[in-house]
Write a protein that holds these residues in place. Structure first.
Motif, PDB file in Angstrom:
ATOM      1  N   ARG A   1      18.385 -32.434  23.644  1.00  0.00           N
ATOM      2  CA  ARG A   1      18.212 -31.621  24.833  1.00  0.00           C
ATOM      3  C   ARG A   1      18.934 -30.303  24.724  1.00  0.00           C
ATOM      4  O   ARG A   1      20.487 -30.202  24.354  1.00  0.00           O
ATOM      5  CB  ARG A   1      18.494 -32.199  26.224  1.00  0.00           C
ATOM      6  N   ASP A   2      18.323 -29.058  24.825  1.00  0.00           N
ATOM      7  CA  ASP A   2      19.116 -27.849  25.102  1.00  0.00           C
ATOM      8  C   ASP A   2      19.154 -27.670  26.486  1.00  0.00           C
ATOM      9  O   ASP A   2      18.453 -26.821  26.994  1.00  0.00           O
ATOM     10  CB  ASP A   2      18.497 -26.791  24.230  1.00  0.00           C
TER      11      ASP A   2
ATOM     12  N   ALA B   1      15.652 -37.023  41.050  1.00  0.00           N
ATOM     13  CA  ALA B   1      14.370 -36.487  40.948  1.00  0.00           C
ATOM     14  C   ALA B   1      13.865 -36.014  42.169  1.00  0.00           C
ATOM     15  O   ALA B   1      13.451 -34.653  42.234  1.00  0.00           O
ATOM     16  CB  ALA B   1      13.262 -37.493  40.430  1.00  0.00           C
ATOM     17  N   ARG B   2      14.002 -36.582  43.116  1.00  0.00           N
ATOM     18  CA  ARG B   2      13.516 -36.082  44.503  1.00  0.00           C
ATOM     19  C   ARG B   2      14.446 -35.011  45.057  1.00  0.00           C
ATOM     20  O   ARG B   2      13.780 -33.734  45.385  1.00  0.00           O
ATOM     21  CB  ARG B   2      13.990 -36.945  45.637  1.00  0.00           C
ATOM     22  N   ARG B   3      15.666 -34.638  44.624  1.00  0.00           N
ATOM     23  CA  ARG B   3      16.320 -33.361  44.967  1.00  0.00           C
ATOM     24  C   ARG B   3      16.066 -32.483  44.049  1.00  0.00           C
ATOM     25  O   ARG B   3      16.131 -31.173  44.387  1.00  0.00           O
ATOM     26  CB  ARG B   3      17.841 -33.824  44.690  1.00  0.00           C
ATOM     27  N   LEU B   4      15.622 -32.569  42.798  1.00  0.00           N
ATOM     28  CA  LEU B   4      15.236 -31.464  41.959  1.00  0.00           C
ATOM     29  C   LEU B   4      13.780 -31.147  41.994  1.00  0.00           C
ATOM     30  O   LEU B   4      13.222 -30.487  41.344  1.00  0.00           O
ATOM     31  CB  LEU B   4      15.499 -31.941  40.489  1.00  0.00           C
ATOM     32  N   GLU B   5      13.188 -31.819  42.883  1.00  0.00           N
ATOM     33  CA  GLU B   5      11.660 -31.691  43.069  1.00  0.00           C
ATOM     34  C   GLU B   5      10.860 -32.056  41.566  1.00  0.00           C
ATOM     35  O   GLU B   5       9.967 -31.223  41.376  1.00  0.00           O
ATOM     36  CB  GLU B   5      11.296 -30.459  43.751  1.00  0.00           C
ATOM     37  N   CYS B   6      11.332 -32.873  41.000  1.00  0.00           N
ATOM     38  CA  CYS B   6      10.356 -33.244  39.773  1.00  0.00           C
ATOM     39  C   CYS B   6      10.270 -34.783  39.749  1.00  0.00           C
ATOM     40  O   CYS B   6      10.546 -35.770  40.602  1.00  0.00           O
ATOM     41  CB  CYS B   6      11.236 -32.855  38.556  1.00  0.00           C
TER      42      CYS B   6
ATOM     43  N   THR C   1      25.279 -32.066  23.652  1.00  0.00           N
ATOM     44  CA  THR C   1      24.262 -32.606  24.614  1.00  0.00           C
ATOM     45  C   THR C   1      24.813 -34.073  25.078  1.00  0.00           C
ATOM     46  O   THR C   1      24.555 -34.357  26.111  1.00  0.00           O
ATOM     47  CB  THR C   1      22.878 -32.579  23.858  1.00  0.00           C
ATOM     48  N   ALA C   2      25.424 -34.752  24.176  1.00  0.00           N
ATOM     49  CA  ALA C   2      25.588 -36.226  24.418  1.00  0.00           C
ATOM     50  C   ALA C   2      26.840 -36.248  25.459  1.00  0.00           C
ATOM     51  O   ALA C   2      26.918 -36.796  26.329  1.00  0.00           O
ATOM     52  CB  ALA C   2      26.175 -36.879  23.162  1.00  0.00           C
ATOM     53  N   ARG C   3      27.729 -34.961  25.655  1.00  0.00           N
ATOM     54  CA  ARG C   3      28.710 -34.894  26.453  1.00  0.00           C
ATOM     55  C   ARG C   3      28.159 -34.789  27.866  1.00  0.00           C
ATOM     56  O   ARG C   3      28.786 -35.110  29.013  1.00  0.00           O
ATOM     57  CB  ARG C   3      30.037 -33.932  25.758  1.00  0.00           C
ATOM     58  N   ILE C   4      27.407 -33.670  27.762  1.00  0.00           N
ATOM     59  CA  ILE C   4      26.642 -33.244  29.233  1.00  0.00           C
ATOM     60  C   ILE C   4      26.087 -34.359  29.701  1.00  0.00           C
ATOM     61  O   ILE C   4      26.161 -34.598  30.897  1.00  0.00           O
ATOM     62  CB  ILE C   4      25.767 -31.926  28.783  1.00  0.00           C
ATOM     63  N   ASN C   5      25.187 -35.187  29.017  1.00  0.00           N
ATOM     64  CA  ASN C   5      24.392 -36.267  29.412  1.00  0.00           C
ATOM     65  C   ASN C   5      25.345 -37.203  29.967  1.00  0.00           C
ATOM     66  O   ASN C   5      25.121 -37.787  31.174  1.00  0.00           O
ATOM     67  CB  ASN C   5      23.476 -36.751  28.560  1.00  0.00           C
ATOM     68  N   ALA C   6      26.388 -37.363  29.015  1.00  0.00           N
ATOM     69  CA  ALA C   6      27.446 -38.491  29.896  1.00  0.00           C
ATOM     70  C   ALA C   6      28.067 -38.182  31.262  1.00  0.00           C
ATOM     71  O   ALA C   6      28.330 -38.963  32.094  1.00  0.00           O
ATOM     72  CB  ALA C   6      28.263 -38.903  28.971  1.00  0.00           C
TER      73      ALA C   6
ATOM     74  N   THR D   1      14.769 -38.920  33.705  1.00  0.00           N
ATOM     75  CA  THR D   1      15.056 -40.070  32.636  1.00  0.00           C
ATOM     76  C   THR D   1      14.934 -39.600  31.045  1.00  0.00           C
ATOM     77  O   THR D   1      15.801 -39.856  30.160  1.00  0.00           O
ATOM     78  CB  THR D   1      14.251 -41.395  32.803  1.00  0.00           C
ATOM     79  N   LYS D   2      13.874 -38.690  30.968  1.00  0.00           N
ATOM     80  CA  LYS D   2      13.774 -37.994  29.521  1.00  0.00           C
ATOM     81  C   LYS D   2      14.821 -37.053  29.363  1.00  0.00           C
ATOM     82  O   LYS D   2      15.278 -37.023  28.263  1.00  0.00           O
ATOM     83  CB  LYS D   2      12.392 -37.429  29.648  1.00  0.00           C
ATOM     84  N   ALA D   3      15.463 -36.349  30.492  1.00  0.00           N
ATOM     85  CA  ALA D   3      16.127 -35.350  29.998  1.00  0.00           C
ATOM     86  C   ALA D   3      17.617 -35.960  29.679  1.00  0.00           C
ATOM     87  O   ALA D   3      18.284 -35.650  28.757  1.00  0.00           O
ATOM     88  CB  ALA D   3      16.345 -34.566  31.270  1.00  0.00           C
TER      89      ALA D   3
END
Length: 79
Positions: free
Chosen positions: A48-49, A29-34, A7-12, A40-42
């Motif tokens: 995170r899985d 967020a705009r592009r993901l419609e969230c 997860t750390a590698r993916i986030n980075a 930020t939380k993700a």
């Protein structure tokens, strides 16, 4: 839940790609419609899985595509 090194590698990687492409968290967020809070939380969640379809959506939102591979690593012979 404990942190996960994958997860750390993916986030980075996501943060690096966003920076390289000049994409802010608000723009992502705009592009993901969230909401920006969701992005930020993700990205701040060390446990995170990430699902494959979620990673593919994030890659597409950055103008890319998800590529998954396996590479060989040296195995410890233990001897």
């Amino acid at each position: 839940m404990a942190s996960n090194p994958i997860t750390a590698r993916i986030n980075a990687l996501i943060l690096s790609e966003m920076a390289a492409r000049g994409i802010t968290r608000a723009e992502m967020a705009r592009r993901l419609e969230c909401s920006p809070v969701t992005v930020t939380k993700a990205l701040n969640d060390p446990a995170r899985d990430w699902g494959i379809s979620t990673l593919a959506a994030w890659a597409q939102a950055m103008g890319g595509e998800l590529v998954v591979g396996v590479r060989e690593v040296a195995l410890d012979s233990g001897g």
